[in-house]
Design a protein around this motif. Sequence first.
Motif, mmCIF file in Angstrom:
data_model
loop_
_atom_site.group_PDB
_atom_site.id
_atom_site.type_symbol
_atom_site.label_atom_id
_atom_site.label_comp_id
_atom_site.label_asym_id
_atom_site.label_seq_id
_atom_site.Cartn_x
_atom_site.Cartn_y
_atom_site.Cartn_z
ATOM 1 N N GLU A 1 0.874 -1.182 0.000
ATOM 2 C CA GLU A 1 0.000 0.000 0.000
ATOM 3 C C GLU A 1 0.905 1.224 0.000
ATOM 4 O O GLU A 1 1.719 1.387 0.896
ATOM 5 C CB GLU A 1 -0.880 -0.040 1.262
ATOM 6 N N ALA B 1 -3.744 -0.164 -8.141
ATOM 7 C CA ALA B 1 -5.211 -0.113 -8.096
ATOM 8 C C ALA B 1 -5.626 0.963 -7.107
ATOM 9 O O ALA B 1 -5.199 0.961 -5.948
ATOM 10 C CB ALA B 1 -5.775 -1.465 -7.670
ATOM 11 N N PHE B 2 -6.437 1.903 -7.597
ATOM 12 C CA PHE B 2 -7.047 2.875 -6.695
ATOM 13 C C PHE B 2 -8.548 2.609 -6.675
ATOM 14 O O PHE B 2 -9.135 2.226 -7.692
ATOM 15 C CB PHE B 2 -6.770 4.319 -7.142
ATOM 16 N N THR B 3 -9.172 2.828 -5.518
ATOM 17 C CA THR B 3 -10.590 2.535 -5.328
ATOM 18 C C THR B 3 -11.465 3.256 -6.349
ATOM 19 O O THR B 3 -11.508 4.489 -6.384
ATOM 20 C CB THR B 3 -11.009 2.955 -3.907
ATOM 21 N N ILE C 1 -2.907 0.325 -4.162
ATOM 22 C CA ILE C 1 -2.385 -1.017 -3.880
ATOM 23 C C ILE C 1 -1.607 -1.493 -5.109
ATOM 24 O O ILE C 1 -2.077 -1.339 -6.239
ATOM 25 C CB ILE C 1 -3.550 -2.016 -3.638
ATOM 26 N N PRO D 1 -4.730 6.043 -0.764
ATOM 27 C CA PRO D 1 -3.801 4.920 -0.892
ATOM 28 C C PRO D 1 -4.080 4.061 -2.123
ATOM 29 O O PRO D 1 -5.225 3.794 -2.434
ATOM 30 C CB PRO D 1 -4.071 4.111 0.378
ATOM 31 N N VAL E 1 -11.647 11.802 -2.874
ATOM 32 C CA VAL E 1 -10.405 11.425 -2.192
ATOM 33 C C VAL E 1 -9.251 11.519 -3.194
ATOM 34 O O VAL E 1 -8.187 12.057 -2.881
ATOM 35 C CB VAL E 1 -10.499 9.987 -1.616
#
Lengths: 289, 193
Positions: free
Chosen positions: B19, B122-124, B164, B162, B130
């Motif tokens: 992360e 990977a970002f949400t 991943i 954050p 955000v």
Amino acid sequence: MYDIQLVEETVLRLIRTAVTTLPADVVGELERSLDIEDTEVAKVQLRTILENIELAERKRLPMCQDTGVPIFFVSGPNLASIEEGIALGVSKATKEVPLRPNVVDPITRHNRGNNLGEEMPSIHFERAKGDFLEITYLPKGAGSENMSVLRMLNPSQGVDGIRDAVLDAVVKAEGKPCPPTIVGIGIGGASDQALLLAKKALLRPLDVPNKDKHLAAMENELKETLNRTGVGPMGLGGRTTVLGVRIEKASCHTASLPIGINLQCWAARRCSARIYPDGIVKFSTEGFW
Amino acid sequence: MLRSPMSENDVRSLRLGDEVTLSGTAFTARDEAHLRALELARKGERVPFDLEGKMLFHCGPIVENDGEGWRLIAAGPTTSARMNEMEPDFIRRFKPRAIIGKGGMSKPTLEAMREHGCVYFAFTGGAAVVAAQGIKEIKGVHWLDLGMPEAVWQMEMQDFGPVIVAMDAHGNSIFESVANAVRSNLKAIGRDR
């Protein structure tokens, strides 16, 4: 005949509310999902989602940059000039909220910049429910909409066939529709009806049970099964692949079993308004149930 | 925290599941920008931006021009898989060190990433407000004729995340291990045809 300006202002507020605030039933399910997940990767996704929802509401900004294509469900006793008012509201919202201009020509890909186009906004007209005009706004982002499925099953495949079709659609979609998703399912009708029912199924809040007992049980079983697949938040693995399953049905041909599947990303934005004859307007992100 | 431009060493040292947050230069590019960039490159013509060593962001942002310049409103990632067919060639020609997106990408892309030394963060998906907090400035825009979502936006990130590490520079992918787990879960559920 409704005052076009009142419709325009109502649509602007519907859009602003929908894209900046998520309905309480959806937020509640997302919070429960965070409790259920046990890996850090899955938790990070849900924490970021919940933080994003709070920030968007506080700053009055669109929670997702994909503010979708504008889809409306409209009912009322006299719908003359409604389309004009809705188009004006969409165009105004694109500038003022602002929305991302998403609507393009399907062949040339030309973008007019105002979210208007041929047959867009998409407006579904329904029978009047009373003396009021009801407008529901459902912005549909491409990530989840691109995962839509129509299956024309054989009647002999029955409930097991429906279950398998839904499992296949959700698993094949992987992380693309931004899970945890809400799965809208339309069973029966003709092919176009099945897909429209699937979309309309998404309008029923997650805490309003299906009136049909069999369908309610099917929704719960499918939710439980889908959450055992392990796709997880954003397809990165985990226990919450779906927040809920919503089913609507219509009678169909004796030789058909059409299944429409419409996925909705976690940002399940929706808002409804009722305009009464005296000019009073009521809004609700949960709809009127 | 990682800063773009990045070295091959920087990205080869990242491990699946790490992360991190990201700073430095990123360029957005989606379907139409991929198409145009590859078309120009194949004809031997110049592309007006330099991605080498920098970050490619699968994103179509909402931006506003207040008369004094561009202001970013929302900027989450778009579905990366739409670029699957074009990405291996795109990586080989334009040499980004990182891709930021959602949902993951195909095996040929993973292979091009391994070859060149490139990672997938990977970002949400949908977390656009955000995301925007981690982008301090829009430095410029190319190909605005493609429309706001499809144009190439140059962004300066600061503590974006954050994110991943979901596909590393050694041929590993979280999405592949999830797909394997899902296959065995489907067997347990009784859907293994």
